[in-house]
Design an enzyme around this catalytic site. Structure first.
Site, PDB file in Angstrom:
ATOM      1  N   ASP A  67     -17.198 -12.884   1.265  1.00  0.00           N
ATOM      2  CA  ASP A  67     -16.947 -14.314   1.456  1.00  0.00           C
ATOM      3  C   ASP A  67     -17.701 -14.866   2.663  1.00  0.00           C
ATOM      4  O   ASP A  67     -18.283 -14.111   3.449  1.00  0.00           O
ATOM      5  CB  ASP A  67     -15.433 -14.580   1.597  1.00  0.00           C
ATOM      6  CG  ASP A  67     -14.741 -13.614   2.553  1.00  0.00           C
ATOM      7  OD1 ASP A  67     -15.431 -12.930   3.324  1.00  0.00           O
ATOM      8  OD2 ASP A  67     -13.503 -13.541   2.531  1.00  0.00           O
ATOM      9  N   ASN A 136      -0.841 -13.491   3.772  1.00  0.00           N
ATOM     10  CA  ASN A 136      -0.263 -14.107   2.560  1.00  0.00           C
ATOM     11  C   ASN A 136      -0.686 -13.366   1.287  1.00  0.00           C
ATOM     12  O   ASN A 136      -0.510 -13.875   0.195  1.00  0.00           O
ATOM     13  CB  ASN A 136      -0.647 -15.593   2.472  1.00  0.00           C
ATOM     14  CG  ASN A 136      -2.150 -15.805   2.347  1.00  0.00           C
ATOM     15  OD1 ASN A 136      -2.913 -14.843   2.317  1.00  0.00           O
ATOM     16  ND2 ASN A 136      -2.582 -17.045   2.282  1.00  0.00           N
ATOM     17  N   HIS A 138      -3.821 -12.546   0.482  1.00  0.00           N
ATOM     18  CA  HIS A 138      -5.145 -12.875  -0.068  1.00  0.00           C
ATOM     19  C   HIS A 138      -6.110 -11.702   0.076  1.00  0.00           C
ATOM     20  O   HIS A 138      -5.980 -10.877   0.979  1.00  0.00           O
ATOM     21  CB  HIS A 138      -5.719 -14.181   0.519  1.00  0.00           C
ATOM     22  CG  HIS A 138      -6.248 -14.126   1.903  1.00  0.00           C
ATOM     23  ND1 HIS A 138      -6.078 -15.166   2.802  1.00  0.00           N
ATOM     24  CD2 HIS A 138      -6.967 -13.205   2.575  1.00  0.00           C
ATOM     25  CE1 HIS A 138      -6.677 -14.869   3.937  1.00  0.00           C
ATOM     26  NE2 HIS A 138      -7.218 -13.684   3.827  1.00  0.00           N
ATOM     27  N   GLU A 143      -6.765 -17.154  -2.316  1.00  0.00           N
ATOM     28  CA  GLU A 143      -5.454 -17.513  -1.795  1.00  0.00           C
ATOM     29  C   GLU A 143      -4.397 -17.430  -2.902  1.00  0.00           C
ATOM     30  O   GLU A 143      -4.738 -17.493  -4.089  1.00  0.00           O
ATOM     31  CB  GLU A 143      -5.505 -18.952  -1.261  1.00  0.00           C
ATOM     32  CG  GLU A 143      -6.535 -19.163  -0.140  1.00  0.00           C
ATOM     33  CD  GLU A 143      -6.084 -18.635   1.211  1.00  0.00           C
ATOM     34  OE1 GLU A 143      -5.320 -17.656   1.258  1.00  0.00           O
ATOM     35  OE2 GLU A 143      -6.505 -19.203   2.234  1.00  0.00           O
TER      36      GLU A 143
END
Ligand code: GLP
Length: 240
Positions: A67, A136, A138, A143
């Protein structure tokens, strides 16, 4: 999902580094999928050390990074481009033309993303994909969402990710968007290695390994991968 719980980040770096090193010895022209964040840094240091001792070479290796932030110049110290050169590429013999990092400032975002997936495919796919995990759940910048994502795409970062990563942007200019390999792109890798250390990751690790396979915890999809190895320290494994 093969879960290995080791004593600390250093032991994990050695174990993961040895898997990469065996891969490079067996297949010098390997395609590696690499990650940023704090989790892979000890592994990169271990690999740099092996390179300096003459035990491995990156001369014929090609890499693809997971990313990159949008709207951040490539030269910015917080870009993932800068991160990778600072933490690995500048210290080994990889050829710059063999490094593939998404251009978060591309004018034609769709072409950038589709071209990235197509390049991976053309080279025969990723042999080993390294991952961290967000608090979270990810992976990359996928996400929690309503559905699992497919190919590489542009994502709006969630508040949770912005809160976790904003320490790196003390001037407050934390990007709000990123380009990321999708879950579909990640799952195509022949082998996946995920590293999680520290108590802050314990909840996400539990959801990934013991929860339902669902896009609310993107990392849970790894339960469906044929060769996913999860390296945890005791703190990250504390809720398993
Ligand atoms: C970022 C990256 C992820 C990474 C995660 C965890 O959001 N996009 O690829 O896995 O942070 O990072 P860390 O290892 O620093 O906890």
């Amino acid at each position: 999902m093969d879960i290995r719980i080791l004593n600390n980040a250093q032991e994990i770096a050695q174990a993961v580094g040895d898997i990469f090193s065996a891969q490079l010895k067996e297949q010098p022209r390997s395609i590696l999928g690499l990650a940023t964040g704090a989790s892979p840094v000890p592994t990169y240091q271990y690999l740099i050390d092996l390179y300096k001792k003459g035990k491995i070479s990156f001369k014929d290796v090609k890499t693809f990074n997971l990313d990159e932030y949008c709207d951040l110049p490539r030269e910015d110290r917080n870009s993932y481009y800068s991160f990778m050169f600072e933490n690995l590429f500048s210290h080994v013999d990889i050829l710059p033309e063999n490094v593939n990092i998404l251009d978060g400032n591309a004018v034609d975002v769709d072409a950038e993303c589709a071209g990235f997936d197509a390049r991976i495919e053309k080279m025969g796919g990723i042999d080993i994909q390294l991952l961290g995990i967000g608090t979270n759940g990810h992976i990359g910048f996928n996400e929690p969402a309503e559905a699992f994502t497919e190919g590489t795409f542009k994502v709006k970062l969630t508040n949770s990710t912005i809160q976790s990563n904003k320490i790196y942007f003390p001037d407050g200019h934390m990007p709000r968007y990123a380009l990321t390999m999708g879950i579909g792109s990640i799952m195509k890798a022949k082998k996946i290695i995920l590293i999680a250390t520290g108590e802050a990751k314990a909840q996400a690790v539990k959801a990934m390994a013991k929860g339902e396979v669902a896009p609310a915890c993107p990392a849970s999809v790894l339960q469906n991968h044929a060769d996913a190895v999860i390296f945890l320290d005791k703190a990250a494994a504390s809720l398993l």
